[in-house]
Design an enzyme around this catalytic site. Structure first.
Site, PDB file in Angstrom:
ATOM      1  N   HIS A 181       4.407  54.634  45.229  1.00  8.82           N
ATOM      2  CA  HIS A 181       4.086  53.137  45.221  1.00  8.82           C
ATOM      3  C   HIS A 181       4.786  52.266  45.524  1.00  8.82           C
ATOM      4  CE1 HIS A 181       2.292  49.517  43.423  1.00  8.82           C
ATOM      5  NE2 HIS A 181       1.347  50.001  42.626  1.00  8.82           N
ATOM      6  N   GLU A 193       1.206  52.229  49.874  1.00  9.60           N
ATOM      7  CA  GLU A 193       1.393  53.377  49.087  1.00  9.60           C
ATOM      8  C   GLU A 193       0.671  54.633  49.451  1.00  9.60           C
ATOM      9  OE1 GLU A 193      -0.581  52.243  45.193  1.00  9.60           O
ATOM     10  OE2 GLU A 193      -0.097  50.075  45.878  1.00  9.60           O
TER      11      GLU A 193
HETATM   12  O1  LIG Z   1       0.863  46.925  37.129  1.00 12.11           O
HETATM   13  P1  LIG Z   1       0.777  48.564  37.715  1.00 12.11           P
HETATM   14  O2  LIG Z   1       0.115  49.550  36.576  1.00 12.11           O
HETATM   15  O3  LIG Z   1       2.215  48.807  38.089  1.00 12.11           O
HETATM   16  O4  LIG Z   1      -0.008  48.522  38.989  1.00 12.11           O
HETATM   17  C1  LIG Z   1      -0.047  47.734  39.949  1.00 12.11           C
HETATM   18  C2  LIG Z   1      -1.018  47.947  40.974  1.00 12.11           C
HETATM   19  O5  LIG Z   1      -0.981  49.439  41.585  1.00 12.11           O
HETATM   20  C3  LIG Z   1      -2.131  49.933  42.626  1.00 12.11           C
HETATM   21  O6  LIG Z   1      -1.658  48.980  43.598  1.00 12.11           O
HETATM   22  C4  LIG Z   1      -3.283  49.440  42.094  1.00 12.11           C
HETATM   23  O7  LIG Z   1      -4.013  49.548  43.301  1.00 12.11           O
HETATM   24  C5  LIG Z   1      -3.519  48.092  41.537  1.00 12.11           C
HETATM   25  O8  LIG Z   1      -4.732  47.971  41.112  1.00 12.11           O
HETATM   26  C6  LIG Z   1      -2.597  47.753  40.686  1.00 12.11           C
HETATM   27  O9  LIG Z   1      -2.747  46.577  40.167  1.00 12.11           O
END
Ligand SMILES: O=P(O)(O)OC[C@H]1O[C@H](O)[C@H](O)[C@@H](O)[C@@H]1O
Length: 288
Positions: free
Chosen positions: A167, A267
């Protein structure tokens, strides 16, 4: 050219975080044993950080670190209903199933280090025995290889249902002026919870972006006014592109109000859930 792998305590404002620093030919990587989280990558001396790390990132109390390269495993986002379909509701209610899985908030062990003339490599591993859908103890390995680029390889030899994502948060001058290409024209838009079609294979990060692009190319290019980064991937079946924009960022305690436009996430993900081993690779190569 000096190459080294050194255990260090703390990086930036995360002064008590146990970390490892890799150096090779002027390039630097810092990874935390908490989450096997890559916090920093600079491709050469005097070069800016390729990865964005939030100045408000925290790690105490099992918080995931905001920025760098979080590892999502064995599920991505909220736990996928297909993974837990056979688990009785009463059991499910007792489980803590955090966003993006279990391993970004656990400590990993160092299992291998190598320094050669061409590269440095650090391998971290973690064994997990509390997956809700299998009684097996499953070992996950993560190799961080630094040469003229940064190669991240997440693998699991056990054939279980598992999702994963690397990510990565990339530093940009302004997300609103940043583009990623080439992307498929069809994608799933998490913001509107709908399938969407674009007429262009270029994504501009205008407004809140949270998109799952299936079957993405093996190589994507991130371009903004100051940055060009080639992001290559293997073993993936999707890429997720994310920037929260102002309103969503305001709901995150660890994204400063004036810094949501300093990053975009590209990601590399494997989202199918058929039982199989995992080998997911992301290669980050800034074009200096
Ligand atoms: O806040 P986190 O749990 O780290 O997730 C952060 C982001 O991750 C990914 O990109 C998902 O697609 C998003 O929907 C999410 O908001």
């Amino acid at each position: 050219m000096t190459s080294s792998i050194t255990e260090i305590t703390g990086f930036g404002h995360l002064t008590d975080l146990p970390c490892w620093q890799l150096r090779h030919a002027g390039a630097t990587v810092v990874v935390s044993s908490y989450g096997a989280h890559v916090l920093h990558y600079a491709a050469a001396e005097q070069q800016p950080a390729v990865l964005w790390l939030s100045p408000k990132a925290v790690w105490q109390n099992q918080q995931p670190i905001r920025g760098g390269v979080p590892i999502c495993w064995p599920w991505f986002g909220k736990v996928d209903a297909r993974l837990i379909a056979d688990i009785p509701p009463a059991t499910l209610a007792t489980l803590k199933l955090p966003n993006h899985g279990l391993v970004r908030t656990r400590f990993w062990q160092i299992t291998e280090q190598q320094i050669t003339a061409d590269a440095v490599m650090l391998e971290l591993s973690i064994s997990v025995n509390d997956l809700p859908w299998t009684s097996e103890t499953v070992t996950l390995r993560y190799q961080i290889r630094l040469d003229h680029q940064l190669t991240l390889t997440l693998s699991c030899d056990t054939a279980i249902a598992q999702q994963a994502a690397l990510h990565s948060y990339f530093t940009v001058a302004d997300s609103r002026q940043t583009q990623v290409q080439p992307l498929p024209l069809e994608f799933y838009d998490k913001v509107s919870d709908s399938q969407q079609h674009s007429s262009s294979d270029v994504l501009h990060f205008v407004g809140e972006i949270d998109r799952v692009y299936p079957s993405t190319a093996d190589s994507l290019m991130l371009v903004d006014s100051t940055t060009r980064v080639q992001i290559s991937q293997q073993g993936h079946d999707a890429s997720v592109l994310w920037n929260p924009a102002a309103a969503k960022a305001a709901t995150s305690a660890d994204i400063p109000a004036d810094q949501w436009s300093d990053f975009v996430c590209v990601e590399s993900a494997k989202l199918s859930v058929t039982a199989a081993p995992l080998a997911l690779v992301q290669i980050i190569q800034p074009q200096i």
